[in-house]
Scaffold this active site. Structure first.
Site, PDB file in Angstrom:
ATOM      1  N   HIS A 257       2.404   4.904  34.567  1.00  0.00           N
ATOM      2  CA  HIS A 257       3.021   5.944  33.719  1.00  0.00           C
ATOM      3  C   HIS A 257       2.066   6.542  32.685  1.00  0.00           C
ATOM      4  O   HIS A 257       2.368   7.597  32.122  1.00  0.00           O
ATOM      5  CB  HIS A 257       4.225   5.381  32.960  1.00  0.00           C
ATOM      6  CG  HIS A 257       5.362   4.929  33.816  1.00  0.00           C
ATOM      7  ND1 HIS A 257       5.974   5.750  34.741  1.00  0.00           N
ATOM      8  CD2 HIS A 257       6.009   3.726  33.896  1.00  0.00           C
ATOM      9  CE1 HIS A 257       6.959   5.074  35.348  1.00  0.00           C
ATOM     10  NE2 HIS A 257       6.991   3.851  34.854  1.00  0.00           N
TER      11      HIS A 257
ATOM     12  N   GLY B 241       5.938   4.103  28.905  1.00  0.00           N
ATOM     13  CA  GLY B 241       6.608   3.085  29.712  1.00  0.00           C
ATOM     14  C   GLY B 241       5.809   1.804  29.885  1.00  0.00           C
ATOM     15  O   GLY B 241       5.641   1.330  31.008  1.00  0.00           O
TER      16      GLY B 241
ATOM     17  N   ASP C 118       6.903   0.619  43.304  1.00  0.00           N
ATOM     18  CA  ASP C 118       7.545   0.205  42.052  1.00  0.00           C
ATOM     19  C   ASP C 118       8.922   0.886  41.971  1.00  0.00           C
ATOM     20  O   ASP C 118       9.139   1.963  42.524  1.00  0.00           O
ATOM     21  CB  ASP C 118       6.660   0.682  40.894  1.00  0.00           C
ATOM     22  CG  ASP C 118       7.089   0.166  39.534  1.00  0.00           C
ATOM     23  OD1 ASP C 118       6.430  -0.762  39.039  1.00  0.00           O
ATOM     24  OD2 ASP C 118       8.070   0.694  38.969  1.00  0.00           O
TER      25      ASP C 118
ATOM     26  N   HIS D 151      10.100   2.434  39.666  1.00  0.00           N
ATOM     27  CA  HIS D 151      10.037   3.663  38.865  1.00  0.00           C
ATOM     28  C   HIS D 151       9.062   4.672  39.470  1.00  0.00           C
ATOM     29  O   HIS D 151       8.075   4.304  40.104  1.00  0.00           O
ATOM     30  CB  HIS D 151       9.623   3.326  37.428  1.00  0.00           C
ATOM     31  CG  HIS D 151      10.576   2.384  36.750  1.00  0.00           C
ATOM     32  ND1 HIS D 151      10.372   1.017  36.723  1.00  0.00           N
ATOM     33  CD2 HIS D 151      11.756   2.618  36.142  1.00  0.00           C
ATOM     34  CE1 HIS D 151      11.394   0.442  36.084  1.00  0.00           C
ATOM     35  NE2 HIS D 151      12.248   1.395  35.734  1.00  0.00           N
TER      36      HIS D 151
ATOM     37  N   ASP E  68       9.734  -4.689  40.584  1.00  0.00           N
ATOM     38  CA  ASP E  68      11.046  -4.447  39.967  1.00  0.00           C
ATOM     39  C   ASP E  68      12.066  -3.860  40.945  1.00  0.00           C
ATOM     40  O   ASP E  68      13.190  -3.563  40.552  1.00  0.00           O
ATOM     41  CB  ASP E  68      10.933  -3.600  38.683  1.00  0.00           C
ATOM     42  CG  ASP E  68       9.961  -2.442  38.795  1.00  0.00           C
ATOM     43  OD1 ASP E  68       9.470  -2.186  39.915  1.00  0.00           O
ATOM     44  OD2 ASP E  68       9.697  -1.788  37.766  1.00  0.00           O
TER      45      ASP E  68
ATOM     46  N   TYR F  24       9.918  -7.682  36.028  1.00  0.00           N
ATOM     47  CA  TYR F  24      10.329  -8.261  34.753  1.00  0.00           C
ATOM     48  C   TYR F  24      11.099  -9.556  34.929  1.00  0.00           C
ATOM     49  O   TYR F  24      11.727 -10.052  33.998  1.00  0.00           O
ATOM     50  CB  TYR F  24      11.109  -7.196  33.955  1.00  0.00           C
ATOM     51  CG  TYR F  24      10.291  -5.931  33.891  1.00  0.00           C
ATOM     52  CD1 TYR F  24       9.242  -5.824  32.979  1.00  0.00           C
ATOM     53  CD2 TYR F  24      10.466  -4.896  34.816  1.00  0.00           C
ATOM     54  CE1 TYR F  24       8.421  -4.709  32.967  1.00  0.00           C
ATOM     55  CE2 TYR F  24       9.653  -3.777  34.802  1.00  0.00           C
ATOM     56  CZ  TYR F  24       8.634  -3.689  33.882  1.00  0.00           C
ATOM     57  OH  TYR F  24       7.808  -2.593  33.871  1.00  0.00           O
TER      58      TYR F  24
HETATM   59 ZN   LIG Z   1       8.715  -0.102  37.319  1.00  0.00          ZN
END
Ligand SMILES: [Zn+2]
Length: 388
Positions: free
Chosen positions: A135, A143, A170, A172, A257, A303
């Protein structure tokens, strides 16, 4: 599959000491836990391990502004972030908090990813699990990402004239990497992620966001995307992407994630399928004349420390040609239990986390929204133009 290739694992002991504030999602062991779990399997030789070097200021400046690099260094020297830097560079706040070795630690993760690119150039497979900070912007942290190591790893390959396919799995959107290469038609960024209508960074343009040059392929997926759905849409797109773009190398951002237990992700992917995906990329990536896949794997989000460490240990097993048992060795079980992670105690999968990989919602036909998304992309994305 009996074919094996030489691989390099790039990391540093400094990540063991690195800690975010207790309430931050990254206040968990990640690279150090992965390394400990790999060692519990006795699955890393001295020759395979490379100590990450710190990226030089010149390297960081391939993408980042001099002012931003200096602000990061000044914060490390002062032991805190100035108010001006907080406002201008989005650092020293809740999202991107100050920590000890504020410049040196992310600069080392970035150096590791540049090294991964160099190892691929030299004929090795490479894994830089501290990288994948997709990011970060030229002048700002975003992020939890301070320096955009995927961008710099790709730039290292571009300096040798290689065409690079960046695959970002990922949860995201890999927005910072996409932005960096919007004017470089020798790079294609392919990101599958939680639709930014409901997930960070909340600003994506959806599947029609393919850039002026058509060198971005974005696949925004609905909540609760499961193995069978992901396998189906990836299978629709991946072989066509390879054929249409003809890369010289693949850089894979392997954030975990997307896994079911992840506290920030909203997908329901199993570790078993994650590894199936990495194996598919490994075996379909372009190759050196001597047969080694030209693949650099970077870390990324993730996470839930226990599933992350299990998953990246499995990734290393694939890259290094080792079959690592799903059942943990006794030493590995102790390594995971020592984390003291009890946030999932009430979840069905918690008791089996120490026995086996977590099973997700599984297979079954893709939902209509996912079928339609694949159909739209295959019909309208400019990447396939001219393909026979
Ligand atoms: Zn992510």
């Amino acid at each position: 599959m009996t074919e094996t290739w030489p691989a390099r694992f790039i990391a540093a002991e400094r990540y063991r000491r690195h800690r975010y504030a207790a309430n931050h999602p990254l206040a968990i062991p990640r690279v150090s836990l992965t390394l400990d779990l790999i060692h519990s399997y006795a699955a890393l030789s001295a020759e395979e391990y490379l100590v990450s070097r710190r990226a030089s200021e010149d390297e960081l400046a391939w993408f980042h502004t001099a002012e931003y690099i200096e602000a990061m260094q000044a914060a490390e020297r002062a032991g805190k972030v100035s108010r001006a830097s907080r406002q201008r560079h989005n650092i020293g706040n809740l999202e991107n908090p100050y920590f000890h070795d504020f410049f040196t630690t992310p600069a080392t993760a970035t150096g590791g990813s540049i090294q991964a690119a160099e190892q691929v150039l030299a004929g090795y497979l490479a894994f830089s699990p501290a990288g994948g900070m997709h990011h970060a912007l030229p002048d700002q942290a975003r992020g939890f990402c301070f320096f955009n190591d995927p961008v710099l790893a790709i730039m290292r390959l571009r300096r040798e004239g290689w065409r690079v396919l960046y695959l970002d799995i990922d949860a995201h959107h890999g927005d910072g990497v996409e932005l960096a290469f919007r004017d470089d038609e020798q790079v294609l960024t392919f990101s599958l992620h939680m639709d930014t209508a409901y997930a960070y960074p909340f600003i994506g343009g959806g599947w029609r966001d393919w850039g002026v040059l058509g060198n971005a392929l974005n696949v925004p997926l609905p909540k609760a995307t499961r193995d069978g759905e992901y396998r189906w849409i990836f299978g629709q797109l991946w072989p066509r992407v390879l054929r249409a773009f003809q890369p010289d190398a693949v850089v894979l951002q392997a954030g975990t994630d997307i896994l079911l237990p992840d506290p920030l992700g909203k997908f329901a992917i199993s570790t078993g399928f994650f590894l199936e995906l990495v194996e598919e990329v490994l075996h379909s990536a372009p190759r050196h004349p001597h047969g080694v896949p030209r693949l650099a794997v970077l870390g990324g989000g993730g996470y839930h420390p226990l599933t992350l460490a299990r998953c990246w240990t499995g990734v290393w097993g694939l890259l290094s040609g080792r079959r690592l048992d799903e059942a943990l060795p006794e030493a590995g079980r102790r390594v995971l239990q020592a984390v003291g992670w009890d946030e999932d105690e009430d979840e069905d999968y918690y008791p089996v986390l120490f026995e086996r990989r977590v099973e997700a919602a599984g297979d079954g036909p893709p939902r209509e929204a996912i079928r339609r998304l694949a159909g739209d992309l295959l019909e309208q994305h400019p990447l396939w133009r001219g393909m026979t």
